[in-house]
Design an enzyme around this catalytic site. Structure first.
Site, PDB file in Angstrom:
ATOM      1  N   ASP A  51       0.856  -1.182   0.122  1.00  0.00           N
ATOM      2  CA  ASP A  51       0.010  -0.081   0.020  1.00  0.00           C
ATOM      3  C   ASP A  51       0.974   1.450   0.024  1.00  0.00           C
ATOM      4  OD1 ASP A  51      -2.640   1.183   0.235  1.00  0.00           O
ATOM      5  OD2 ASP A  51      -2.242   2.018   2.081  1.00  0.00           O
TER       6      ASP A  51
ATOM      7  N   GLU B 152       0.649  -0.742  -5.044  1.00  0.00           N
ATOM      8  CA  GLU B 152      -0.564   0.199  -5.011  1.00  0.00           C
ATOM      9  C   GLU B 152       0.139   1.586  -5.474  1.00  0.00           C
ATOM     10  OE1 GLU B 152      -2.201   3.490  -4.305  1.00  0.00           O
ATOM     11  OE2 GLU B 152      -1.753   3.227  -2.208  1.00  0.00           O
TER      12      GLU B 152
ATOM     13  N   ASP C   9     -11.387   1.599  -1.002  1.00  0.00           N
ATOM     14  CA  ASP C   9     -11.467   3.297  -0.711  1.00  0.00           C
ATOM     15  C   ASP C   9     -12.623   3.726  -1.587  1.00  0.00           C
ATOM     16  OD1 ASP C   9      -9.862   3.527   1.649  1.00  0.00           O
ATOM     17  OD2 ASP C   9      -8.255   3.877   0.212  1.00  0.00           O
TER      18      ASP C   9
END
Length: 493
Positions: free
Chosen positions: A292, A339, A392
């Site tokens: 991430d 990501e 998200d």
């Protein structure tokens, strides 16, 4: 250095669903029968990837991106039925224990007491677990026990000797709190036993477990308390600067996450040993690992700790190339995914490509701007994992219904004016992409609209609670996934 990535070995498809979102009794899903059934559901649809969010123990807000440890498993994900099957918990205790977190934790305490009296043949496995995980487990157990002892206060608010890890104070704690320390170790043993059983079940069905590793760790965590030298902290343990991102698609003022930034020089002097240990644990849990906020390995957004919003931050370069070289030299071929959403520079792209790490594409981002938008399917490349949306984002149906009519028309025009409604039209687009891997959130599989998103970035209320039920899953949902998996070359065999 020559590198390879097993994520790109063949075309695959899968579903994004966190463990807590599984069906079942109580406040959250767990590693029990519903998790095993979900593996079988994926396999039945010719899907071979199950992506989750981080599975570490969370704080009071429930965010899996602000965890109490980068290594430990969340004890609230433990299947209590497994403990009953092992003779460590009375079966009649389970229904009531699952109704709330406090009940689950009380049941785990009872199971630990039973284990102390009779290990039910698990002693050898337990000794091996303690030895194998010693590099993080002892600090985590001590952190959790002291945190409970000091009324769950953040570690920098503990009495000075414990805050500063005074050897005499810690020696007293290990001696006087030995029983509580062993309970924490036992909980972690049970979590890892159950996780490995789920992973074996997944592998028998041809399903890979795809995990998520946040680049940063929570300030109030065992990691920061035990390894203060690796973080930019003041003499009282408070961060000098914190992490976040500048203003972007999700927030006009950016996002101020509050995680402490690393002291990269200290990490590099120690050969990035902390990161290597962290990767070691992740590889024990997962077949693939998403990093991430990968762009933070090249440059990170540094926000003064006293600033109220992320807008006051600045970019600072990080030694990402040296870090990744150290990790790849230790482990060889690594199944990593970057990501790389948001503000991505050529330097970030160069770093990703040098280590053959596939990036991400999100189709909900594709229809802003012109034909050069990198998320549009005609701009996709094979070294990518494509999503309709992530944890998200709103659900695809929720996103689409909120668009102006003109934008809706543009989306359907680009997709060739298909007969399929949303979210199916965008899901088919993901499966058809040249990206090697396609992943769709479970909310999209079920065709759910607004009110079913997992997280709204920049907010702290009402997140991380979404769950599905098997009753929502209709035969046509699976039929559609299975057909697309075969049609677009993503099925095994």
């Amino acid at each position: 250095m020559a590198v390879e990535n097993s994520v790109l070995e063949r075309r695959r498809a899968g579903v994004l669903l966190h463990i807590t979102s599984l069906p079942g009794e109580g406040e959250n899903g767990d590693l029990g029968a519903h998790a095993f059934r979900f593996v079988e559901f994926l396999a039945d649809q010719a899907l071979s990837v199950w992506q989750t969010l981080p599975v570490n123990p969370t704080g009071s807000d429930g965010s899996p991106y602000q965890c109490l440890s980068a290594h430990a498993g969340n004890p609230l994900l433990i299947d209590l039925d497994w403990l009953a099957e092992k003779g460590l918990l009375a079966a009649e205790r389970i229904p009531g224990a699952k109704t709330a977190a406090a009940g689950r934790l009380a049941a785990l305490r009872e199971a630990h007491e039973a284990f102390r009296q009779d290990d039910r043949g698990l002693a050898e496995d337990y000794r091996h677990f303690l030895q194998f995980h010693h590099y993080w487990l002892e600090d985590f157990a001590l952190f959790m026990v002291l945190k409970a002892r000091f009324d769950q206060r953040a570690w920098w608010d503990w009495p000075g000797p414990y805050r500063d890890r005074d050897p005499e104070a810690l020696s007293w704690a290990r001696r006087e709190l030995a029983h509580e320390l062993d309970r924490v170790r036992f909980e972690q043993f049970v979590f890892f036993q159950q996780w490995q059983a789920l992973r074996r079940h997944a592998h028998r069905h041809g399903v890979l477990l795809f995990g998520d590793m946040p680049i940063f760790v929570a300030a109030d965590s065992a990691d920061v308390w035990a390894r203060c030298r690796y973080f930019q902290l003041d003499e009282n343990g408070h961060p000098r600067v914190v992490a976040g991102v500048p203003p972007d698609y999700f927030s006009a003022t950016g996002q101020r996450w509050g995680n402490p930034h690393y002291d990269w020089e200290a990490l590099q002097r120690d050969g990035f040993s902390w990161w290597i240990e962290r990767m070691h644990t992740q590889l024990e849990l997962f077949d693939w690992i998403r990093i991430d906020h990968f762009r933070g390995f090249q440059a990170y957004w540094e926000i003064p700790a006293e600033a109220e919003t992320a807008a006051a931050g600045r970019w600072v370069e990080a030694p990402g190339e040296a870090l990744l070289e150290a990790i790849f030299n230790r482990f060889g071929v690594l199944p990593l995914v970057a990501e790389d959403l948001g503000i991505i520079t050529p330097e970030v792209e160069d770093l990703r490509r040098k280590f053959a790490i596939p990036g991400m594409l999100v189709l909900q981002f594709a229809f802003d701007g012109g034909p050069d938008n990198p998320y549009l399917p005609h701009n996709h490349s094979a070294d990518r994992v494509v999503y309709t949306g992530t944890h998200d984002n709103d659900t695809t149906l929720g996103w689409f219904e909120a668009l102006p009519d003109e934008r809706k028309g543009h989306v359907y025009d680009y997709l060739g004016n298909p007969q399929e409604a949303m979210p199916w039209a965008l899901m088919r687009c993901a499966f058809a992409s040249v990206a090697t891997v396609a992943v769709v959130p479970m909310q999209d599989v079920l065709g759910l609209g607004r009110g079913h998103r997992m997280n709204t970035p920049g907010t702290t209320e009402g997140n991380w609670r979404w769950r599905f039920s098997w009753e929502q899953l209709r035969p046509e949902h699976g039929d559609r996934l299975r057909h697309w998996s075969h049609l677009y070359g993503r099925a095994a065999g």
